[in-house]
Write a protein that holds these residues in place. Structure first.
Motif, PDB file in Angstrom:
ATOM      1  N   UNK A   1       0.830  -1.203   0.000  1.00 34.23           N
ATOM      2  CA  UNK A   1       0.000   0.000   0.000  1.00 34.23           C
ATOM      3  C   UNK A   1       0.866   1.256   0.000  1.00 34.23           C
ATOM      4  N   UNK A   2       1.979   1.223   0.742  1.00 36.90           N
ATOM      5  CA  UNK A   2       2.896   2.368   0.764  1.00 36.90           C
ATOM      6  C   UNK A   2       3.507   2.592  -0.612  1.00 36.90           C
ATOM      7  N   UNK A   3       3.816   1.495  -1.296  1.00 35.07           N
ATOM      8  CA  UNK A   3       4.367   1.587  -2.643  1.00 35.07           C
ATOM      9  C   UNK A   3       3.340   2.197  -3.595  1.00 35.07           C
ATOM     10  N   UNK A   4       2.084   1.799  -3.456  1.00 33.25           N
ATOM     11  CA  UNK A   4       1.043   2.364  -4.316  1.00 33.25           C
ATOM     12  C   UNK A   4       0.906   3.858  -4.083  1.00 33.25           C
ATOM     13  N   UNK A   5       0.941   4.275  -2.814  1.00 29.73           N
ATOM     14  CA  UNK A   5       0.855   5.718  -2.522  1.00 29.73           C
ATOM     15  C   UNK A   5       2.038   6.461  -3.125  1.00 29.73           C
ATOM     16  N   UNK A   6       3.222   5.857  -3.053  1.00 26.18           N
ATOM     17  CA  UNK A   6       4.411   6.466  -3.649  1.00 26.18           C
ATOM     18  C   UNK A   6       4.228   6.603  -5.159  1.00 26.18           C
ATOM     19  N   UNK A   7       3.684   5.578  -5.769  1.00 27.30           N
ATOM     20  CA  UNK A   7       3.460   5.605  -7.215  1.00 27.30           C
ATOM     21  C   UNK A   7       2.433   6.656  -7.596  1.00 27.30           C
ATOM     22  N   UNK A   8       1.347   6.727  -6.822  1.00 26.70           N
ATOM     23  CA  UNK A   8       0.305   7.710  -7.124  1.00 26.70           C
ATOM     24  C   UNK A   8       0.868   9.125  -7.066  1.00 26.70           C
ATOM     25  N   UNK A   9       1.736   9.372  -6.093  1.00 27.63           N
ATOM     26  CA  UNK A   9       2.373  10.681  -6.006  1.00 27.63           C
ATOM     27  C   UNK A   9       3.335  10.917  -7.163  1.00 27.63           C
ATOM     28  N   UNK A  10       4.057   9.862  -7.545  1.00 34.42           N
ATOM     29  CA  UNK A  10       5.017   9.977  -8.645  1.00 34.42           C
ATOM     30  C   UNK A  10       4.308  10.252  -9.968  1.00 34.42           C
ATOM     31  N   UNK A  11       3.186   9.571 -10.201  1.00 34.89           N
ATOM     32  CA  UNK A  11       2.463   9.729 -11.455  1.00 34.89           C
ATOM     33  C   UNK A  11       1.855  11.119 -11.597  1.00 34.89           C
ATOM     34  N   UNK A  12       1.713  11.832 -10.475  1.00 36.32           N
ATOM     35  CA  UNK A  12       1.134  13.176 -10.512  1.00 36.32           C
ATOM     36  C   UNK A  12       2.105  14.200 -11.101  1.00 36.32           C
TER      37      UNK A  12
END
Length: 308
Positions: A190-201
């Motif tokens: 889940x932490x990785x997904x949050x990191x990815x969501x921020x990165x994709x922004x």
């Protein structure tokens, strides 16, 4: 590639940008999607079904499919399909008194309580049929149709504008999936997904990721994994109608890594067997191969890898 339970869900959308007077569009809805377009009290409604790992995944898929065939169509929101006691009794072929006993908790007290009403119509409470249907499924009753629950419908309604804006911009919809669950590492994924969501922004990041080879240009599945996850669990999360996805994980130094992965049907992918990896290989094993190579020759991280 199964094992994660693909199920068909039925949706009742309020839509715009399409008309029941457009014979071509009505025919497309029926012939291509097996759906039904109707008009009632000044609004158009679309009944349609789609398969997915859950209702949100299925909605994600149908948005992409509809955009390709009917680019002018806009999905505004899901319709809650509200039902009262009499409606429920009619749908499940029970007496009104029987249903009222369920509502009051007088029967089937050993199961989950009857869902809370969505609101009140006149002086009578009304419920979302999806919630009632899910409750009835505990007893093997209901109509056997899978529809979004209240929580799922609220998420879908929140995401619909964002999904459609993304497609308007010519970018793919990103679907996140976890490579595993229930093994004590859910928070890491889940932490990785949050990191990815921020990165994709960040500007340009999604465009670069979207350039990774794949067959479906308007949808991109990103599988979030930790190093102990088996590669077989990664390929199991690739959609039933997809051959390409992106594996996301953090390397030994905590760096974010994105790896194109495909099923055995993915054209141009390098089979993991040719990299010296067996059927029980993990994401960590793939990282070692990327770092050292099967013969001490590093493998470029963006090399498309085919998973059996």
């Amino acid at each position: 590639m199964g094992g994660w339970g693909v199920m068909e869900y039925e949706f009742h959308f309020v839509v715009d940008g399409i008309s029941v007077d457009d014979d071509e569009a009505v025919g497309m809805v029926h012939d291509t999607f097996g759906g039904l377009l109707t008009y009632h009290r000044g609004r158009h409604f679309l009944d349609i079904a789609e398969s997915g790992a859950n209702a949100i995944d299925a909605a994600h898929r149908i948005v992409v499919r509809l955009r390709k065939s009917l680019p002018g169509l806009r999905l505004l929101r899901t319709d809650p399909d509200l039902v009262g006691v009499s409606d429920i009794a009619e749908r499940v072929e029970r007496s009104r008194q029987n249903v009222q006993q369920w509502v009051n908790g007088e029967r089937r007290q050993d199961k989950l309580p009857f869902p809370d009403p969505e609101g009140v119509a006149g002086r009578s409470p009304v419920w979302r049929w999806g919630d009632v249907n899910a409750w009835l499924a505990q007893f093997g009753e209901g109509d056997g149709v899978h529809t979004p629950t209240r929580e799922e419908a609220l998420t879908i309604d929140f995401m619909l504008p964002k999904w459609q804006r993304t497609l308007d911009d010519g970018l793919p919809l990103v679907h996140f999936a976890a490579a595993g669950a229930g093994d004590g590492r859910d928070r890491e994924r889940e932490a990785l997904q949050r990191l990815l969501e921020g990165t994709l922004a960040f500007p340009g990041v999604l465009e670069r990721i979207a350039a990774i080879p794949r067959t479906e240009q308007q949808r991109l599945t990103v599988v979030c994994a930790v190093l102990p996850d088996r590669l077989s669990s990664v390929v199991a999360r690739i959609g039933h109608d997809e051959v390409w996805a992106v594996l996301a994980y953090q390397g030994a130094e905590g760096e974010l890594r994105l790896q194109p992965v495909g099923t055995a049907k993915a054209s141009g992918a390098i089979p993991v067997a040719s990299l010296g990896l067996g059927p029980d290989a993990t994401v960590g094993d793939l990282l070692l191969v990327q770092t050292n190579g099967p013969d001490d020759t590093p493998v470029t991280p963006i090399t498309p890898v085919g998973l059996d």
